[in-house]
Design an enzyme around this catalytic site. Structure first.
Site, PDB file in Angstrom:
ATOM      1  N   GLU A  81       5.795  -4.657   2.732  1.00 43.23           N
ATOM      2  CA  GLU A  81       6.562  -4.873   4.095  1.00 43.23           C
ATOM      3  C   GLU A  81       7.154  -5.988   4.314  1.00 43.23           C
ATOM      4  OE1 GLU A  81       7.851  -2.273   5.886  1.00 43.23           O
ATOM      5  OE2 GLU A  81       7.185  -0.777   4.586  1.00 43.23           O
ATOM      6  N   GLU A 112     -12.588   0.258 -10.268  1.00 40.32           N
ATOM      7  CA  GLU A 112     -13.287  -0.801  -9.449  1.00 40.32           C
ATOM      8  C   GLU A 112     -14.680  -1.665  -9.820  1.00 40.32           C
ATOM      9  OE1 GLU A 112     -16.064   0.989  -6.180  1.00 40.32           O
ATOM     10  OE2 GLU A 112     -14.276   1.560  -5.798  1.00 40.32           O
TER      11      GLU A 112
END
Length: 271
Positions: A81, A112
């Site tokens: 953004e 992960e």
């Protein structure tokens, strides 16, 4: 290291399946109301990290977010953004997730758990001591993130983190830890809920405060935003009308000529 992992503690509520829709929503909302207060308690930690981010970015560095699962997605969301909102390069704020772009939409098993891939992912972007790396992990125990920050520390790279447990391994690794202790989730262990909300609030603060400090906002307006659709063009026109006290036609003319709200405002005296 053993520590009190409150994000995994049993929910304060039980027999959720017996609750009505109204009860479920009311109880979730009640828990959500506590998140902003938890963030408030971490304000000194947030400020300390933002000061470092601003310092590095003013000197030509970049900001990296790195995480796994929902935490990684939150970082990518915030990073993505920044270009449309503040008109910066997509290379200024970069979000990385364990498992790569595939993991944005789909879980990648055991991604992960890698203790090498996080640093490898950073190296593909030519990470250096000019940059800042913020690890995001609600639990504060994600190997992908902790190992990456460890390597950053070895290479004189400023590190921060956002976690929702106190004194976690991640907090112990980061130079500038942010701990937002939201407590047990409504659905036990579902850290996409309060922990995810807390991460989003903190990321909003980090990126927005940083961009303002970098001069990407004038007054309270996003004068460098990318005019990538009709809604944003209309918003830009309204900004120019308000800032310069000109007609809509004049504002449209200026925006078309100078291609940005800032350009229109800065060049009005040349008209």
């Amino acid at each position: 290291m053993k520590f009190n992992k409150t994000t995994e503690q049993d929910s304060l509520y039980n027999h959720l399946e017996k609750m009505s829709v109204s009860e479920l929503l009311s109880n979730i909302n009640g828990e959500d109301k506590t998140v902003a207060f938890a963030v408030e308690k971490a304000m000194p930690q947030i400020e300390a990290l933002v000061i470092q981010v601003v310092k590095k970015l003013k000197s030509g560095g970049r900001l990296f977010y790195i995480g796994a699962g929902i935490s990684g997605r939150m970082g990518i969301l915030d990073a993505s953004e920044c270009p449309p909102t503040f008109g910066v390069s997509k290379e200024l704020v970069i979000g990385l997730i364990a498992g790569g772009d595939t993991a944005i939409r789909n879980a990648v098993e055991f991604a992960e758990d890698s203790t090498q891939q996080g640093w490898n992912d950073l190296e593909t972007h030519n990470i250096s001591s000019n940059d800042v790396v913020i690890g995001i992990a609600a639990s504060g125990t994600t190997p992908y993130v902790i190992a990456a920050l460890n390597e950053c520390n070895k290479n004189n790279i400023v590190t921060g983190c956002i976690t929702c447990n106190h004194n976690s391994p991640l907090s112990q690794t980061a130079q500038y830890p942010i701990e937002v202790i939201v407590g047990p989730e409504f659905v036990t262990g579902s850290s996409r809920m309060k922990a995810g909300t807390a991460q989003k609030l903190v990321l909003n603060m980090i990126s927005t405060a940083t961009m303002i400090q970098l001069g990407k906002v004038k007054g309270n307006k996003m004068v460098d935003m990318q005019l990538s659709n009709n809604k944003l063009v209309d918003r830009g026109i309204n900004m120019i009308m308000t800032e310069l006290d000109v007609s809509e036609n004049k504002a449209k003319y200026l925006l078309d000529k100078y291609k940005s709200v800032r350009g229109a405002i800065n060049n009005i005296n040349h008209e």
